[in-house]
Design an enzyme around this catalytic site. Structure first.
Site, short mmCIF file in Angstrom:
data_model
loop_
_atom_site.label_atom_id
_atom_site.label_comp_id
_atom_site.label_asym_id
_atom_site.label_seq_id
_atom_site.Cartn_x
_atom_site.Cartn_y
_atom_site.Cartn_z
N ARG A 112 -0.69 2.07 5.35
CA ARG A 112 0.05 3.63 5.46
C ARG A 112 -0.66 4.50 6.44
O ARG A 112 -1.85 4.31 6.81
CB ARG A 112 -0.09 4.23 4.03
CG ARG A 112 0.80 3.78 3.10
CD ARG A 112 0.73 4.37 1.77
NE ARG A 112 -0.59 4.42 1.01
CZ ARG A 112 -1.84 5.16 1.08
NH1 ARG A 112 -1.27 6.28 1.72
NH2 ARG A 112 -2.71 4.64 0.54
N TYR B 156 5.68 -2.16 7.77
CA TYR B 156 4.50 -2.43 6.72
C TYR B 156 4.82 -1.69 5.47
O TYR B 156 4.96 -0.57 5.58
CB TYR B 156 3.28 -2.03 7.35
CG TYR B 156 2.20 -2.22 6.20
CD1 TYR B 156 1.99 -3.45 6.06
CD2 TYR B 156 1.89 -1.46 5.25
CE1 TYR B 156 1.00 -3.77 4.85
CE2 TYR B 156 0.95 -1.40 4.32
CZ TYR B 156 0.60 -2.88 4.02
OH TYR B 156 -0.23 -3.27 3.15
N GLY C 16 3.86 0.25 2.46
CA GLY C 16 4.02 1.61 2.04
C GLY C 16 4.93 2.39 3.05
O GLY C 16 5.31 3.43 2.49
N LYS D 189 5.81 4.59 -2.37
CA LYS D 189 5.21 5.78 -2.38
C LYS D 189 6.10 6.95 -1.88
O LYS D 189 5.93 8.02 -2.24
CB LYS D 189 4.08 5.72 -1.34
CG LYS D 189 2.98 4.90 -1.87
CD LYS D 189 2.43 5.02 -3.11
CE LYS D 189 1.34 4.19 -3.91
NZ LYS D 189 0.77 3.27 -3.28
N HIS E 41 0.25 8.33 -9.49
CA HIS E 41 -0.20 7.12 -8.88
C HIS E 41 -1.03 6.49 -9.97
O HIS E 41 -2.33 6.33 -9.84
CB HIS E 41 -1.16 7.54 -7.69
CG HIS E 41 -1.55 6.46 -6.57
ND1 HIS E 41 -2.71 6.58 -6.09
CD2 HIS E 41 -0.99 5.20 -6.78
CE1 HIS E 41 -2.54 5.25 -5.38
NE2 HIS E 41 -1.53 4.70 -5.75
N SER F 34 -6.00 4.34 -3.71
CA SER F 34 -5.63 3.04 -3.39
C SER F 34 -6.78 2.12 -3.20
O SER F 34 -7.90 2.44 -2.50
CB SER F 34 -4.88 3.47 -2.10
OG SER F 34 -3.84 4.24 -2.08
N CYS G 217 -8.49 0.75 -5.46
CA CYS G 217 -9.76 1.06 -6.26
C CYS G 217 -9.74 0.49 -7.66
O CYS G 217 -10.24 1.06 -8.72
CB CYS G 217 -10.07 2.61 -6.32
SG CYS G 217 -10.61 3.40 -4.92
N THR H 115 -4.40 -2.24 -10.19
CA THR H 115 -3.83 -3.67 -10.34
C THR H 115 -4.97 -4.19 -11.51
O THR H 115 -4.38 -5.00 -12.35
CB THR H 115 -3.40 -4.37 -9.24
OG1 THR H 115 -2.67 -3.67 -8.19
CG2 THR H 115 -2.74 -5.72 -9.55
N ASN H 116 -6.05 -4.36 -10.80
CA ASN H 116 -7.07 -5.04 -11.62
C ASN H 116 -7.13 -4.67 -13.07
O ASN H 116 -7.32 -5.59 -14.16
CB ASN H 116 -8.56 -5.13 -11.29
CG ASN H 116 -8.42 -5.98 -10.14
OD1 ASN H 116 -8.85 -7.27 -10.31
ND2 ASN H 116 -8.18 -5.82 -8.83
N ASP I 117 0.89 0.61 -10.48
CA ASP I 117 0.58 1.69 -9.41
C ASP I 117 1.47 3.01 -9.51
O ASP I 117 0.58 3.86 -9.21
CB ASP I 117 1.12 1.12 -8.10
CG ASP I 117 0.92 1.55 -6.88
OD1 ASP I 117 -0.37 1.72 -6.64
OD2 ASP I 117 1.59 2.11 -6.03
N SER J 96 -4.22 -6.98 3.35
CA SER J 96 -3.13 -8.02 3.30
C SER J 96 -2.71 -7.82 1.63
O SER J 96 -3.53 -7.65 0.79
CB SER J 96 -3.51 -9.35 3.42
OG SER J 96 -4.66 -9.54 2.90
N ARG J 97 -1.35 -8.02 1.43
CA ARG J 97 -0.84 -7.85 0.06
C ARG J 97 0.05 -8.99 -0.37
O ARG J 97 0.57 -9.67 0.40
CB ARG J 97 0.14 -6.43 0.30
CG ARG J 97 -0.66 -5.38 0.63
CD ARG J 97 -0.96 -4.18 -0.65
NE ARG J 97 -1.86 -3.28 -0.19
CZ ARG J 97 -2.26 -2.34 -1.07
NH1 ARG J 97 -1.58 -2.72 -2.55
NH2 ARG J 97 -3.11 -1.51 -0.74
N ARG K 262 -13.96 5.52 -6.38
CA ARG K 262 -15.21 4.71 -6.00
C ARG K 262 -16.59 5.81 -5.90
O ARG K 262 -16.25 6.49 -4.63
CB ARG K 262 -14.98 4.14 -4.65
CG ARG K 262 -14.25 2.82 -4.82
CD ARG K 262 -13.95 2.18 -3.42
NE ARG K 262 -12.92 1.10 -3.54
CZ ARG K 262 -13.27 -0.21 -3.58
NH1 ARG K 262 -14.57 -0.68 -3.59
NH2 ARG K 262 -12.40 -1.12 -4.09
N ASP L 278 -14.62 -6.64 -18.25
CA ASP L 278 -15.69 -5.91 -18.93
C ASP L 278 -15.34 -4.50 -19.30
O ASP L 278 -16.06 -3.75 -19.96
CB ASP L 278 -17.04 -6.10 -18.50
CG ASP L 278 -17.74 -7.45 -18.76
OD1 ASP L 278 -17.50 -7.89 -20.12
OD2 ASP L 278 -18.16 -8.10 -18.11
N ASN L 279 -14.34 -4.17 -18.26
CA ASN L 279 -13.95 -2.71 -18.56
C ASN L 279 -13.31 -2.35 -19.88
O ASN L 279 -13.14 -1.29 -20.21
CB ASN L 279 -12.94 -2.30 -17.47
CG ASN L 279 -13.55 -2.48 -15.90
OD1 ASN L 279 -14.82 -2.03 -15.77
ND2 ASN L 279 -13.03 -2.35 -14.95
#
Ligand code: GTP
Ligand code: SPV
Ligand code: MN
Length: 605
Positions: A76, A205, A207, A214, A234, A256, A258, A261-262, A285, A381-382, A413, A509-510
């Site tokens: 972006r 590209y 976004g 977005k 978001h 973004s 951070c 998705t995980n 997202d 990369s996505r 972060r 572990d989160n």
């Protein structure tokens, strides 16, 4: 053939055709035949054509495609993204602004005839399950097959999206995209929130061009939500099914790259699995949230797929995300493994392909190339993967009413200062906490990486109006929800030791932190009251099985509220409110200044 009789859609398409002058106009009905034909066309392009896509190994990655964007077009572009409201004040200090007429006068010459020799694809799509009271219709006009194929994964695309629009409604978002010459000097991502309109030019590209994401679902939708009494955020949405069978839904806003998705696809540690905990993904997202009939806040995921960061995704960090990418997925700017016509990215496994093509398109020896200090895949990369591929997709994913939210989490972060988790005293304090999110920058946007910047509610690049009015909207929503409002928390998975190592294991572990959050929502666990909010009592965080990694000393660090660091943090927040927001036309609600005063007073007590 036009797929609707809606006179506003037809008039606008005509107008844009007259402007961009395509050779041909194709309405995207979403049928398999049409998408297959477009796939054939785009994969038959000659090597070297910037639009080319590649078919991947049909056995290992059935239905998957690969694409490289130009090296100048990989993220972006926030400095070229504009919110064109009629006044500069309405766009506020966090957005680039230009008057709508002035912007159009500048862009119309760029769009004039830009699709000559090209086909315009008319993409009808729904953000949200078709027919949901929270869903909205968009139409994107584009000269890119890559965009059509991605929109097919990311949205409910095709004729059905028009079903509920009728012949006269004007409630749809107009998106005009042309890749033009992919000229970075003439690249503009422009929003006209008062006209439900998006104009994007000279990018191809993610976004910047998948306008449902977005541009619509956050920038335009946040503006709509302010006026219509709902929220576009978001945020990931996940469900935690507890051993008693009840599922609690949680949203989380992280900037973004951070960890949304995980976290959305988290696999609980073994002990939790044995006890019967399960995590389900509703979204990774974006969340659209509105009070339901029972007065609680309900959320839908407006998207239909995941546009996820590839590097770092592996069998250990996020097996669910990896599983999502094993079929019918589009990979952008990862590396090619020419040995078996598959893809590779950093940390996928320990075996970079020897016969590789790096993300810019040069054939290289993978291990040697990496040893020289290069990345095979671009850091941003996505993968574009259908939600239905997700092994842990929530049974409520398509529920038109959405899911009731118990907790909202903010995070970013932060190498220091911010503890692993803490809870706000109430909604107003939680809104302050959201306004105070700051995070080290990532590769998801162009510019320097690793610089601490303010990113309120992880929405800095996505708020479609004045950030102060956005905070006021949060406070209004809290008032409306009253005692049914979700509880608000802040987390930090990224605390570091002196050597720069992360001290919290993170990922699965989160779950241990989510567990505490859920117990706080249920009122079944006590907390430590500190100057910044409620922190877990050490014995209340379940660290079973982590004794070696999270020693008592590390736990102390994770849960520390350092008075000096927080005094600095508060001083910085005051500076940010005053200099970056208020002095530049941001309308900061008095309640948020009051929160700042309260934290300061508590710190000095
Ligand atoms: P966008 O799609 O850009 O909005 O990103 P996102 O917020 O979905 O981030 P994602 O989950 O893709 O994670 C981005 C990076 O953060 C990856 O490199 C992950 O490996 C890393 N990450 C995610 N969760 C954790 C965690 O709990 N701990 C640590 N140390 N890193 C994490
Ligand atoms: C982000 O940057 O937050 C993303 C990727 O999710 S993009 O669609 O490019 O915005
Ligand atoms: Mn994102």
């Amino acid at each position: 053939m036009a797929l609707t009789n809606n006179k506003n859609v037809l008039a606008w398409v005509d107008e844009m055709v007259a402007l961009t002058k395509p050779d041909k106009v194709v309405w995207i009905d979403g049928s398999k035949e049409q998408l297959d034909a477009l796939t054939e066309e785009v994969t038959a392009l000659p090597e070297g054509d910037p639009n080319k896509m590649y078919k991947l190994n049909e056995e290992k990655l059935p239905g998957c495609l690969y694409h490289r964007t130009l090296p100048n077009d990989v993220a972006r572009v926030e400095d070229r993204t504009f919110i064109c409201t009629s006044t500069k004040e309405a766009a506020g200090p966090t957005n680039n602004w230009m008057a709508p007429d002035e912007m159009k006068a500048m862009l119309i010459p760029l769009y004039d005839g830009v699709m000559k020799g090209r086909t315009m694809y008319v993409i009808p799509y729904s953000m949200g399950p078709i027919g949901s009271p929270l869903a909205k219709v968009g139409v994107e006009l584009t000269d890119s097959i890559y965009v059509v194929l991605n929109m097919n994964i990311m949205t409910r695309m095709g004729a059905a999206a028009f079903e509920n629009l009728g012949d006269t409604s004007n409630d749809f978002v107009r998106g005009l995209h042309s890749k033009a010459d992919v000229d970075p000097e003439k690249r503009y991502i422009v929003h006209f929130p008062e006209e439900n309109t998006i104009w994007s030019i000279n990018s191809a590209y993610g976004g910047n061009v998948l306008l449902g994401k977005k541009c619509f679902a956050l920038r335009i939708a946040s503006f709509q939500g302010k006026n219509e009494g709902w929220m576009a955020e978001h945020m990931l949405i996940l469900g935690v099914q507890k051993p008693d069978g009840e599922t609690k839904y949680i949203t989380a806003a992280f900037p973004s790259a951070c960890g949304k998705t995980n976290l959305a696809m988290l696999i609980p540690p073994e002990g939790y699995q044995k006890d019967g905990y399960k995590v389900f993904t509703v979204g990774d997202d974006i969340a659209w949230m509105k009070p339901g009939k029972d007065g609680r806040l309900y959320a839908i995921n407006p998207e239909n797929g995941f546009f996820g960061v590839a590097p770092g995704t592996n069998e250990k960090s996020n097996p669910n995300a990896l599983a999502c990418t094993r079929k019918n997925t589009i990979f952008t700017n990862v590396a090619m493994n020419n040995e078996d016509n598959t893809v590779w990215w950093e940390k996928l496994d320990k075996n970079p392909p020897v016969d590789a093509t790096e993300w810019k398109g040069t054939k290289v020896n993978g291990p040697e190339y990496i040893a020289e200090g290069n990345n095979l895949a671009h850091p941003n990369s996505r993968f574009t993967a259908p939600a239905e591929n997700c092994p842990c997709i929530s049974p409520e994913f398509n529920n038109p009413e959405g899911v009731p939210i118990s907790a909202i989490i903010f995070g970013g972060r932060r190498a220091s200062t911010t503890p692993l988790v803490y809870q706000s005293f109430d909604w107003t304090h939680g809104t302050y906490m959201g306004s105070a999110v700051s995070s080290e920058t990532t590769a998801a946007a162009t510019g320097a990486v690793g610089v601490l910047r303010h990113d309120p509610m992880a929405m800095k690049p996505f708020i479609g109006y004045n950030v102060g009015d956005y905070w006021a909207h949060w406070l209004e929503m809290g008032e409306k929800l009253g005692d049914k409002a979700p509880k608000i928390f802040n987390v930090n998975w990224f605390k570091q030791d002196e050597e720069g190592n992360f001290i919290w294991p993170g990922f699965g572990d989160n779950m241990r932190v989510l567990d505490w959050i859920i117990k706080r929502c249920e009122g079944t666990v006590d907390a430590e009251e500190t100057a910044i909010g409620y922190l877990p009592k050490k014995e209340d965080l379940n660290l079973k099985g982590l004794e070696d990694e999270v020693t008592p000393e590390i736990l102390d660090k994770l849960l520390a509220v350092d008075k000096d660091l927080w005094t600095k943090e508060i001083a910085e927040m005051r500076r940010y409110y005053n200099d970056d927001i208020a002095a530049k036309g941001g309308h900061i609600p008095a309640e948020l200044y009051a929160e700042l005063d309260k934290i300061e007073a508590r710190l000095n007590k």
